[in-house]
Design a protein around this motif. Structure first.
Motif, PDB file in Angstrom:
ATOM      1  N   ALA A   1       0.839  -1.202   0.000  1.00  0.00           N
ATOM      2  CA  ALA A   1       0.000   0.000   0.000  1.00  0.00           C
ATOM      3  C   ALA A   1       0.876   1.255   0.000  1.00  0.00           C
ATOM      4  CB  ALA A   1      -0.945  -0.008   1.197  1.00  0.00           C
TER       5      ALA A   1
ATOM      6  N   THR B   1      -5.848   7.463  -3.306  1.00  0.00           N
ATOM      7  CA  THR B   1      -6.707   6.530  -2.568  1.00  0.00           C
ATOM      8  C   THR B   1      -6.215   5.100  -2.793  1.00  0.00           C
ATOM      9  OG1 THR B   1      -8.200   6.464  -4.455  1.00  0.00           O
ATOM     10  CG2 THR B   1      -8.748   7.992  -2.684  1.00  0.00           C
ATOM     11  N   VAL B   2      -6.279   4.300  -1.736  1.00  0.00           N
ATOM     12  CA  VAL B   2      -5.784   2.924  -1.772  1.00  0.00           C
ATOM     13  C   VAL B   2      -6.882   1.991  -1.287  1.00  0.00           C
ATOM     14  CG1 VAL B   2      -4.093   1.322  -0.794  1.00  0.00           C
ATOM     15  CG2 VAL B   2      -3.413   3.671  -1.335  1.00  0.00           C
TER      16      VAL B   2
ATOM     17  N   GLY C   1      -6.113  -4.377   6.502  1.00  0.00           N
ATOM     18  CA  GLY C   1      -7.038  -3.244   6.562  1.00  0.00           C
ATOM     19  C   GLY C   1      -6.930  -2.526   7.898  1.00  0.00           C
TER      20      GLY C   1
ATOM     21  N   ILE D   1      -3.490  -0.646   8.045  1.00  0.00           N
ATOM     22  CA  ILE D   1      -3.418   0.561   7.211  1.00  0.00           C
ATOM     23  C   ILE D   1      -4.267   1.671   7.832  1.00  0.00           C
ATOM     24  CG2 ILE D   1      -3.821   1.536   4.909  1.00  0.00           C
ATOM     25  CD1 ILE D   1      -3.453  -1.265   3.748  1.00  0.00           C
ATOM     26  N   ARG D   2      -5.437   1.287   8.336  1.00  0.00           N
ATOM     27  CA  ARG D   2      -6.308   2.285   8.948  1.00  0.00           C
ATOM     28  C   ARG D   2      -5.631   2.894  10.179  1.00  0.00           C
ATOM     29  NH1 ARG D   2     -11.403   2.982   7.409  1.00  0.00           N
ATOM     30  NH2 ARG D   2     -11.833   0.894   6.625  1.00  0.00           N
TER      31      ARG D   2
ATOM     32  N   TYR E   1      -6.784   5.770   2.776  1.00  0.00           N
ATOM     33  CA  TYR E   1      -7.248   4.383   2.727  1.00  0.00           C
ATOM     34  C   TYR E   1      -8.760   4.337   2.518  1.00  0.00           C
ATOM     35  CZ  TYR E   1      -8.280  -0.412   4.000  1.00  0.00           C
ATOM     36  OH  TYR E   1      -8.750  -1.698   3.985  1.00  0.00           O
TER      37      TYR E   1
END
Lengths: 348, 348
Positions: free
Chosen positions: B159, B176-177, B197, B200-201, B210
């Protein structure tokens, strides 16, 4: 006679699509009969419009319908025994129907189908098989999303079940089967896929012809009749292909309306475009088949039309008429008998 | 000045495509200069045809070329230090070039690039990023086949690296990813993807925005600038999309030549078709980028044309000019500094 059980409340449009869809399917299969599970207030006025369908169907009023966004566990808690979805599935279990068709939410349908019908002997996990339009006609791709991940033995089960489905749907004697893999040298694929390849080759089954590995672009090319993969990759491949097709059709539409000459060209070539659209129309090959349960369950797209729902019924009709589940059971038996030659038939 | 190192012998057509491709790219980027690694007998006559390219390039005669079907381990054994591929990569390592472009075999190129350039600090594994045409323009998809499988931390690395590439290629501040996943409720995806997820968040990076999970059909829709997945799924998604595009174009061609009216319509609409073809042409967005190595490596399609190879050089030029690897290193540093606030900058 093929007896078809319908969940009238499934899908984005419920009985508005299911009932006209059933009427269309009946025209093509006059020996079909229907058990329709729905909510009376919504279904009765629609059924009244299709007297021929009325003659060939029995309507069952149910307490509730499973929501399209309902979580499988919630749907199961709330809808077990009483929902249109459950009761439609149960009709297969108790032997009143040969196949059930629902456009309801996939997660709930799979959860209920597993709970109600149970997984077949010798199958660890069910799979969802999709019918994929190809340059040569159609192929079967499984699993397209029943579960995430699969070990080698499960992939082998998928190969056997997909092979039985291809024999039922395409009326082939020995369909070709490929394992979906990547083509990078020496990194060739997941261990499970490589191991599955070995297992399938060694099994040397009379019911399928093992082709070896295939890559993503082999699916649309129609290289094999059955493409086997685990549910995560299968689901992403399916959605990616659908997205690409939609993307091209959007770009094509834009391109064809940009100049006057292009617009005239489009009008002249319209029958050709329509023919293409029909070939790639997901409605024409609508119907994911749940494989590996004690009963045939067909999942229609939730957003389908009456024509699309009729196509899902067609798939269910063919699967029931060709006795898909007997084929699967028999093929699994052959495999397990080969595998454990000392064990008696009761082991299979 | 951007200094570009070329493996002239890579691809199905070697210097026949690489040298004219470089000449085309030079027209678009007059400040580029080239180091060309090839076999003299084949390259010299071609170079003579492009005097402008000759003025801006230095040719290095090499001992051998890596075969397109050669296994990575064999290529490395045979071609280390002496092959056109190795020497083209090595020019980046020793600082004589800013980027290397090869149409050679992916496995060998990755093996040599890893061996020669080594993986960047804080990156466990390199990835291959592809540029995907979408309804909104282009997106980056990675990994499309460097390795099989990825854990949550590796997906997070992807990412970050993909985000840096999007900033270099699309000149966005905060691309945006999305993480590629399946949309089945409650079975939502692999554990690694779910965990990635969360990571990354939580990281809440200033360099990327994200988006959450995306599905296969979101890629072509252009829902996000960067789609992150592991290499098995990414490779299959890519090949499936390519296969679907080819399938539709074949069917369209067939449909348009079936009747006289359709043929006339096709002729009138030909510019529109050409426009569409150009938009979907893999040559236009040719160039997989190896991310996570100490040097920028661009992989062109093996079967590409001179125009396609020039497009791969364009990608390399942009990546070098925008200092892709400095961006990646900086973004990784930001992430690791946030993660271990007690550690000094030397930890990053």
């Amino acid at each position: 006679m093929i007896r078809i059980s319908l969940d009238a409340m499934g899908g984005d449009f419920g009985p508005e699509v299911v009932i006209p869809g059933a009427a269309k399917a009946l025209e093509r299969h006059p020996d079909a009969s229907f058990l329709i599970f729905g909510l009376k207030a919504q279904c009765e006025p629609l059924l009244a419009k299709y007297p021929k369908l009325g003659d060939r169907s029995v309507f069952h009023d149910c307490e509730l319908a499973v929501g399209m966004d309902e979580k499988p566990s919630a749907a199961l808690r709330r809808g077990r025994y009483v929902s249109t979805m459950w009761r439609a599935i149960d009709a297969v279990k108790v032997g009143e129907a040969d196949v059930v068709v629902s456009a309801g939410n996939t997660g709930a349908l799979m959860a209920m189908a597993k709970f109600c019908l149970r997984t077949m002997a010798n199958v660890e996990r069910p799979a969802i098989a999709g019918i994929w339009p190809t340059l040569k006609g159609e192929s079967i791709v499984l699993d397209i999303g029943a579960t995430i991940g699969a070990d080698a033995q499960q992939l082998l089960d998928f190969a056997i079940m997909g092979g039985a489905m291809a024999r039922s749907l395409f009326e082939l004697d020995r369909p070709t089967v490929g394992l979906l893999n990547v083509g990078v040298e020496e990194v060739k694929g997941q261990e499970e896929v490589k191991e599955a390849g070995r297992l399938i080759r060694e099994a040397n089954l009379p019911t399928i012809s093992y082709h070896g590995f295939v890559e993503g672009d082999d699916i649309g090319r129609g290289t094999v009749d059955v493409v086997v993969t685990e549910g995560f990759t299968g689901n992403i491949a399916l959605k990616t292909a659908e997205g690409t097709a939609r993307q091209i059709s959007t770009l094509l539409r834009e391109a064809m309306s940009r100049t006057l000459l292009a617009k005239i060209g489009y009008l002249l070539a319209k029958p050709a475009f329509d023919r293409l659209r029909e070939k790639m129309d997901p409605n024409k090959v609508n119907g994911g088949v749940f494989l590996g349960l004690n009963g045939i369950v067909i999942k229609s797209h939730g957003g389908t039309t009456a024509e699309g729902f009729a196509a899902a019924i067609d798939v269910g009709y063919d699967m029931a008429r060709n006795d898909l589940n007997a084929k699967i059971a028999q093929d699994l038996k052959i495999y397990h008998a080969k595998r454990q030659p000392s064990a008696g038939p009761e082991a299979a």
